[in-house]
Design a protein around this motif. Structure first.
Motif, PDB file in Angstrom:
ATOM      1  N   GLU A 169     -49.661  23.557  15.003  1.00 53.64           N
ATOM      2  CA  GLU A 169     -49.751  25.012  15.101  1.00 53.64           C
ATOM      3  C   GLU A 169     -50.555  25.646  13.971  1.00 53.64           C
ATOM      4  O   GLU A 169     -50.785  26.862  13.989  1.00 53.64           O
ATOM      5  CB  GLU A 169     -48.346  25.610  15.142  1.00 53.64           C
ATOM      6  CG  GLU A 169     -47.599  25.251  16.424  1.00 53.64           C
ATOM      7  CD  GLU A 169     -46.173  25.764  16.460  1.00 53.64           C
ATOM      8  OE1 GLU A 169     -45.683  26.246  15.412  1.00 53.64           O
ATOM      9  OE2 GLU A 169     -45.549  25.684  17.531  1.00 53.64           O
ATOM     10  N   CYS A 170     -50.989  24.848  13.004  1.00 50.63           N
ATOM     11  CA  CYS A 170     -51.805  25.390  11.917  1.00 50.63           C
ATOM     12  C   CYS A 170     -53.132  25.896  12.478  1.00 50.63           C
ATOM     13  O   CYS A 170     -53.896  25.136  13.076  1.00 50.63           O
ATOM     14  CB  CYS A 170     -52.056  24.316  10.858  1.00 50.63           C
ATOM     15  SG  CYS A 170     -52.999  24.911   9.436  1.00 50.63           S
ATOM     16  N   ARG A 171     -53.405  27.167  12.289  1.00 49.67           N
ATOM     17  CA  ARG A 171     -54.623  27.766  12.843  1.00 49.67           C
ATOM     18  C   ARG A 171     -55.863  27.401  12.037  1.00 49.67           C
ATOM     19  O   ARG A 171     -56.984  27.509  12.539  1.00 49.67           O
ATOM     20  CB  ARG A 171     -54.467  29.283  12.885  1.00 49.67           C
ATOM     21  CG  ARG A 171     -53.360  29.775  13.822  1.00 49.67           C
ATOM     22  CD  ARG A 171     -53.060  31.228  13.548  1.00 49.67           C
ATOM     23  NE  ARG A 171     -52.560  31.399  12.185  1.00 49.67           N
ATOM     24  CZ  ARG A 171     -52.483  32.568  11.552  1.00 49.67           C
ATOM     25  NH1 ARG A 171     -52.914  33.671  12.138  1.00 49.67           N
ATOM     26  NH2 ARG A 171     -51.992  32.630  10.317  1.00 49.67           N
ATOM     27  N   LYS A 172     -55.677  26.969  10.807  1.00 52.57           N
ATOM     28  CA  LYS A 172     -56.802  26.618   9.955  1.00 52.57           C
ATOM     29  C   LYS A 172     -57.222  25.171  10.233  1.00 52.57           C
ATOM     30  O   LYS A 172     -56.364  24.296  10.374  1.00 52.57           O
ATOM     31  CB  LYS A 172     -56.424  26.770   8.472  1.00 52.57           C
ATOM     32  CG  LYS A 172     -55.559  27.996   8.130  1.00 52.57           C
ATOM     33  CD  LYS A 172     -56.236  29.299   8.423  1.00 52.57           C
ATOM     34  CE  LYS A 172     -55.302  30.495   8.226  1.00 52.57           C
ATOM     35  NZ  LYS A 172     -54.814  30.679   6.854  1.00 52.57           N
ATOM     36  N   PRO A 173     -58.504  24.884  10.309  1.00 55.40           N
ATOM     37  CA  PRO A 173     -58.928  23.485  10.468  1.00 55.40           C
ATOM     38  C   PRO A 173     -58.421  22.612   9.315  1.00 55.40           C
ATOM     39  O   PRO A 173     -58.285  23.081   8.180  1.00 55.40           O
ATOM     40  CB  PRO A 173     -60.452  23.572  10.472  1.00 55.40           C
ATOM     41  CG  PRO A 173     -60.749  24.971  10.913  1.00 55.40           C
ATOM     42  CD  PRO A 173     -59.649  25.810  10.325  1.00 55.40           C
ATOM     43  N   ILE A 174     -58.161  21.362   9.616  1.00 57.87           N
ATOM     44  CA  ILE A 174     -57.618  20.408   8.654  1.00 57.87           C
ATOM     45  C   ILE A 174     -58.614  19.274   8.468  1.00 57.87           C
ATOM     46  O   ILE A 174     -59.038  18.636   9.433  1.00 57.87           O
ATOM     47  CB  ILE A 174     -56.273  19.849   9.138  1.00 57.87           C
ATOM     48  CG1 ILE A 174     -55.255  20.990   9.308  1.00 57.87           C
ATOM     49  CG2 ILE A 174     -55.754  18.786   8.182  1.00 57.87           C
ATOM     50  CD1 ILE A 174     -54.026  20.585  10.098  1.00 57.87           C
ATOM     51  N   ILE A 175     -58.996  19.024   7.225  1.00 54.54           N
ATOM     52  CA  ILE A 175     -59.860  17.896   6.866  1.00 54.54           C
ATOM     53  C   ILE A 175     -58.969  16.810   6.276  1.00 54.54           C
ATOM     54  O   ILE A 175     -58.339  17.008   5.232  1.00 54.54           O
ATOM     55  CB  ILE A 175     -60.932  18.303   5.845  1.00 54.54           C
ATOM     56  CG1 ILE A 175     -61.829  19.405   6.399  1.00 54.54           C
ATOM     57  CG2 ILE A 175     -61.765  17.087   5.434  1.00 54.54           C
ATOM     58  CD1 ILE A 175     -62.780  19.992   5.370  1.00 54.54           C
ATOM     59  N   GLY A 176     -58.878  15.665   6.923  1.00 56.50           N
ATOM     60  CA  GLY A 176     -58.103  14.556   6.396  1.00 56.50           C
ATOM     61  C   GLY A 176     -58.953  13.712   5.454  1.00 56.50           C
ATOM     62  O   GLY A 176     -60.122  13.449   5.727  1.00 56.50           O
ATOM     63  N   PRO A 217     -64.985  35.104   6.918  1.00 58.67           N
ATOM     64  CA  PRO A 217     -63.531  34.984   7.030  1.00 58.67           C
ATOM     65  C   PRO A 217     -63.059  34.971   8.483  1.00 58.67           C
ATOM     66  O   PRO A 217     -63.501  35.779   9.299  1.00 58.67           O
ATOM     67  CB  PRO A 217     -63.022  36.238   6.301  1.00 58.67           C
ATOM     68  CG  PRO A 217     -64.108  36.567   5.323  1.00 58.67           C
ATOM     69  CD  PRO A 217     -65.391  36.204   6.020  1.00 58.67           C
ATOM     70  N   GLY A 218     -62.203  34.033   8.785  1.00 65.81           N
ATOM     71  CA  GLY A 218     -61.628  33.927  10.115  1.00 65.81           C
ATOM     72  C   GLY A 218     -62.455  33.157  11.121  1.00 65.81           C
ATOM     73  O   GLY A 218     -61.956  32.828  12.215  1.00 65.81           O
ATOM     74  N   ALA A 219     -63.702  32.845  10.788  1.00 65.76           N
ATOM     75  CA  ALA A 219     -64.572  32.177  11.756  1.00 65.76           C
ATOM     76  C   ALA A 219     -64.050  30.792  12.126  1.00 65.76           C
ATOM     77  O   ALA A 219     -64.057  30.401  13.305  1.00 65.76           O
ATOM     78  CB  ALA A 219     -65.997  32.076  11.205  1.00 65.76           C
ATOM     79  N   LYS A 262     -61.414  27.049  16.041  1.00 68.59           N
ATOM     80  CA  LYS A 262     -60.326  26.122  16.346  1.00 68.59           C
ATOM     81  C   LYS A 262     -59.486  26.646  17.508  1.00 68.59           C
ATOM     82  O   LYS A 262     -59.085  25.867  18.397  1.00 68.59           O
ATOM     83  CB  LYS A 262     -59.460  25.891  15.107  1.00 68.59           C
ATOM     84  CG  LYS A 262     -58.334  24.893  15.347  1.00 68.59           C
ATOM     85  CD  LYS A 262     -57.644  24.476  14.067  1.00 68.59           C
ATOM     86  CE  LYS A 262     -56.506  23.511  14.343  1.00 68.59           C
ATOM     87  NZ  LYS A 262     -55.864  23.005  13.113  1.00 68.59           N
ATOM     88  N   ALA A 263     -59.211  27.941  17.524  1.00 64.27           N
ATOM     89  CA  ALA A 263     -58.453  28.526  18.635  1.00 64.27           C
ATOM     90  C   ALA A 263     -59.200  28.361  19.948  1.00 64.27           C
ATOM     91  O   ALA A 263     -58.607  28.073  20.995  1.00 64.27           O
ATOM     92  CB  ALA A 263     -58.173  29.999  18.362  1.00 64.27           C
ATOM     93  N   GLY A 264     -60.519  28.522  19.916  1.00 65.76           N
ATOM     94  CA  GLY A 264     -61.312  28.347  21.121  1.00 65.76           C
ATOM     95  C   GLY A 264     -61.287  26.919  21.628  1.00 65.76           C
ATOM     96  O   GLY A 264     -61.254  26.672  22.841  1.00 65.76           O
TER      97      GLY A 264
END
Length: 246
Positions: free
Chosen positions: A97-104, A205-207, A212-214
């Motif tokens: 549910e994290c809206r921010k992209p995650i870099i592993g 900001p927010g892009a 990710k939501a798209g």
């Protein structure tokens, strides 16, 4: 600081943050307090409007060695053991549910439960000689969260290759297969992930969250719906975790 809070650290930077598995003495192995802290960490970074993107890594040069077998098989059992299934679902739900992209940042290895965390990253940077292993098949067990993340992002054929064989896949193999976005020299994995995070955090900001939501609208309607598909197909049920060779 509580025991659970100390298991995972959040480090803040200019427009981005790091979520750090912080059990280096066990090579960042998973237990109940870590699961609780992981869910809390991702909820906090998701709620922070100053954070555009997240780097997800392990402390002191290793990503995650999987379940902490000593903790799971302790006598007497730890207080959290009976609730671990819901704790672990909560951790994966928070990541999903994290809206921010995650870099592993995959250093050294990500094994079994640790592999599921690495596969949860939107973009994975893997060390050339690091490896990911979905090895539950060697233990006669299912791998529901690995399956859920693999099938969210990849084909059934690729998921079968990773999970049915159960062997180690090196960073360079992960890049070839399309599981890793990029590889780096083993000593440079975290620096590479940080550099990418800083670059992307400089976008408007927010892009990143909107992109990710798209992407996510083409997938499952909710975390629990998706994870229920994976956890509901195991006829064997829960077994005590066992060691596999690293």
């Amino acid at each position: 600081m509580s025991e659970a809070a100390s298991e995972v650290i959040v480090e803040h930077h200019q427009g981005w943050a790091e979520v750090v598995l912080n059990r280096p003495a066990t090579r960042n192995a998973i237990n109940g307090p870590l699961g609780l802290a992981l869910a809390d960490a991702f909820r906090r970074v998701d709620a922070d409007d100053e954070i555009q993107i997240v780097v997800f890594r392990g402390a002191e040069g290793a990503f995650c060695s999987g379940l902490d077998l000593k903790s799971f098989n302790a006598d007497p059992p730890p207080a959290w053991l009976a609730d671990f299934s819901s704790i672990w679902r909560g951790a994966h739900r928070a990541i999903f549910e994290c809206r921010k992209p995650i870099i592993g940042a995959l250093e050294r290895y990500a094994i079994n439960g640790g592999a599921a965390l690495a596969l949860a990253a939107d973009l994975l940077i893997a060390g050339d000689n690091a490896f990911l292993q979905v090895g539950e098949v060697q233990q006669g067990m299912a791998a529901p969260y690995n399956m859920a993340w693999l099938r969210l992002r990849h084909s059934e054929a690729l998921a079968a290759q990773i999970a049915l064989i159960g062997r180690r896949y090196s960073g360079t193999e992960l890049k070839t297969l399309g599981i890793a976005y990029e590889t780096a020299a083993d000593a440079d994995v975290v620096a590479t992930a940080r550099e990418l995070a800083a670059q992307l955090a400089a976008y408007p900001p927010g892009a990143l969250a909107r992109i990710k939501a798209g992407l996510r609208v083409y997938g499952p309607t909710s975390a629990d719906v998706w994870f229920d598909l994976a956890t509901g197909v195991d006829p064997v049920g829960r077994q005590a975790p066992r060691h596999i060779d690293k």
